[in-house]
Motif scaffolding. Structure first.
Motif, PDB file in Angstrom:
ATOM      1  N   ALA A  80       0.826  -1.205   0.000  1.00 24.39           N
ATOM      2  CA  ALA A  80       0.000   0.000   0.000  1.00 24.39           C
ATOM      3  C   ALA A  80       0.859   1.252   0.000  1.00 24.39           C
ATOM      4  O   ALA A  80       0.555   2.232  -0.703  1.00 24.39           O
ATOM      5  N   GLU A  81       1.934   1.240   0.776  1.00 30.99           N
ATOM      6  CA  GLU A  81       2.841   2.380   0.804  1.00 30.99           C
ATOM      7  C   GLU A  81       3.474   2.611  -0.565  1.00 30.99           C
ATOM      8  O   GLU A  81       3.556   3.742  -1.051  1.00 30.99           O
ATOM      9  N   ALA A  82       3.905   1.523  -1.211  1.00 33.03           N
ATOM     10  CA  ALA A  82       4.536   1.636  -2.527  1.00 33.03           C
ATOM     11  C   ALA A  82       3.562   2.123  -3.590  1.00 33.03           C
ATOM     12  O   ALA A  82       3.961   2.770  -4.562  1.00 33.03           O
ATOM     13  N   SER A  83       2.272   1.825  -3.400  1.00 33.10           N
ATOM     14  CA  SER A  83       1.272   2.224  -4.394  1.00 33.10           C
ATOM     15  C   SER A  83       0.974   3.720  -4.378  1.00 33.10           C
ATOM     16  O   SER A  83       0.350   4.239  -5.313  1.00 33.10           O
ATOM     17  N   CYS A  84       1.365   4.400  -3.304  1.00 37.54           N
ATOM     18  CA  CYS A  84       1.137   5.849  -3.169  1.00 37.54           C
ATOM     19  C   CYS A  84      -0.346   6.226  -3.240  1.00 37.54           C
ATOM     20  O   CYS A  84      -0.700   7.334  -3.652  1.00 37.54           O
ATOM     21  N   GLN A  85      -1.219   5.311  -2.816  1.00 36.02           N
ATOM     22  CA  GLN A  85      -2.654   5.587  -2.802  1.00 36.02           C
ATOM     23  C   GLN A  85      -3.124   6.248  -1.514  1.00 36.02           C
ATOM     24  O   GLN A  85      -4.228   6.813  -1.484  1.00 36.02           O
ATOM     25  N   PHE A  86      -2.334   6.137  -0.435  1.00 36.91           N
ATOM     26  CA  PHE A  86      -2.848   6.424   0.890  1.00 36.91           C
ATOM     27  C   PHE A  86      -1.977   7.439   1.630  1.00 36.91           C
ATOM     28  O   PHE A  86      -0.752   7.358   1.602  1.00 36.91           O
ATOM     29  N   SER A  87      -2.633   8.350   2.323  1.00 39.74           N
ATOM     30  CA  SER A  87      -1.914   9.342   3.121  1.00 39.74           C
ATOM     31  C   SER A  87      -1.517   8.806   4.491  1.00 39.74           C
ATOM     32  O   SER A  87      -0.632   9.363   5.149  1.00 39.74           O
ATOM     33  N   GLU A  88      -2.180   7.748   4.931  1.00 46.22           N
ATOM     34  CA  GLU A  88      -1.919   7.155   6.243  1.00 46.22           C
ATOM     35  C   GLU A  88      -2.209   5.669   6.166  1.00 46.22           C
ATOM     36  O   GLU A  88      -3.176   5.252   5.520  1.00 46.22           O
ATOM     37  N   ILE A  89      -1.374   4.867   6.823  1.00 43.70           N
ATOM     38  CA  ILE A  89      -1.568   3.414   6.889  1.00 43.70           C
ATOM     39  C   ILE A  89      -1.428   2.993   8.342  1.00 43.70           C
ATOM     40  O   ILE A  89      -0.454   3.345   9.012  1.00 43.70           O
ATOM     41  N   ALA A  90      -2.418   2.259   8.845  1.00 46.43           N
ATOM     42  CA  ALA A  90      -2.386   1.772  10.223  1.00 46.43           C
ATOM     43  C   ALA A  90      -3.077   0.419  10.285  1.00 46.43           C
ATOM     44  O   ALA A  90      -3.659  -0.051   9.296  1.00 46.43           O
ATOM     45  N   PHE A  91      -3.014  -0.204  11.469  1.00 47.87           N
ATOM     46  CA  PHE A  91      -3.561  -1.547  11.670  1.00 47.87           C
ATOM     47  C   PHE A  91      -4.631  -1.564  12.752  1.00 47.87           C
ATOM     48  O   PHE A  91      -4.594  -0.787  13.711  1.00 47.87           O
ATOM     49  N   LEU A  92      -5.542  -2.522  12.600  1.00 50.72           N
ATOM     50  CA  LEU A  92      -6.388  -3.004  13.672  1.00 50.72           C
ATOM     51  C   LEU A  92      -5.986  -4.450  13.949  1.00 50.72           C
ATOM     52  O   LEU A  92      -5.848  -5.245  13.019  1.00 50.72           O
ATOM     53  N   ASP A  93      -5.799  -4.781  15.230  1.00 51.46           N
ATOM     54  CA  ASP A  93      -5.398  -6.148  15.570  1.00 51.46           C
ATOM     55  C   ASP A  93      -5.767  -6.429  17.020  1.00 51.46           C
ATOM     56  O   ASP A  93      -5.676  -5.536  17.880  1.00 51.46           O
ATOM     57  N   ASP A  94      -6.156  -7.663  17.308  1.00 46.30           N
ATOM     58  CA  ASP A  94      -6.590  -8.008  18.658  1.00 46.30           C
ATOM     59  C   ASP A  94      -5.451  -8.059  19.659  1.00 46.30           C
ATOM     60  O   ASP A  94      -5.696  -8.234  20.859  1.00 46.30           O
TER      61      ASP A  94
END
Length: 209
Positions: free
Chosen positions: A20-34
């Motif tokens: 996703a970072e390499a695709s340059c589509q997103f201004s922010e990337i984060a996770f949801l995880d238990d």
């Protein structure tokens, strides 16, 4: 630019985040995880909440599904779909995907993968590192084509199927719903029932859940 939340912060999630970072589509990337709040990062990206909290973020974020288990990924996809959450396809810039390919939603296509003309891919599929899907194949939902796996042309693949690392199929065959092809196996005939297929040529050896 959109912001992305990846559900599942394991190793597969790292690869989706990097893609996703390499695709340059997103201004922010984060996770949801238990594992949250005990864990608050996955490599370079923050874990901001538990997976079950996704509904409170659906207006602000797009979602990606980093659940390696096909049935779990499909169930999460359907829950998000029912709530009208946004689930874009994420394609690494070093993947080769023909403009004549039909993609559903929530698919990830990793670096080095090749998807050739006339292919149709459903929803919540993984085309992993260096995998190839040749012309006119049809893939259903929640399918995983593992690293280095190769599908020849005009193969029809049923929902929930998993091709293991380095496995392959010959052309013009049908792969049954919920088939699992073992690492390095070669499928030379249509599979008639779900189950685990191993060897060269691949033979069905047992049922799977």
């Amino acid at each position: 630019m959109s912001k992305l939340l990846i559900i599942g912060a394991g190793g597969h999630g790292k690869v989706i985040a990097d893609c996703a970072e390499a695709s340059c589509q997103f201004s922010e990337i984060a996770f949801l995880d238990d594992s949250h709040p005990e864990r608050d990062t996955n490599l370079a990206w923050p874990i901001i909440d538990k997976s079950s909290a996704w509904k409170i973020y659906k207006e602000e974020y797009d979602f990606a599904l980093a659940l390696g288990h096909n049935k779990s990924r499909l169930a999460m996809y359907k829950a998000l779909q029912d709530s009208n959450a946004r689930m874009p396809n994420i394609v690494h810039p070093r993947a080769v995907v023909s403009k004549h390919v039909s993609l559903g939603a929530a698919n990830v296509i990793f670096a080095g993968a090749v998807v050739n003309p006339g292919v149709s891919i459903g929803n919540a599929c993984i085309i992993n590192t260096g995998a190839t899907v040749d012309h006119d194949c049809t893939l259903g939902d929640a399918i995983h084509i593992s690293p280095g796996a190769n599908l020849a042309g005009t193969v029809s693949v049923g929902d929930l199927t998993w091709f293991g690392v380095g496995s392959c199929s010959v052309q013009s065959i049908d792969i049954a719903f919920n088939t699992q092809v073992g690492a390095g196996a070669a499928v030379t005939n249509s599979t008639q029932a779900s189950g685990l297929y191993v060897g060269v040529p691949a033979k069905r050896i047992k049922d799977i859940d």
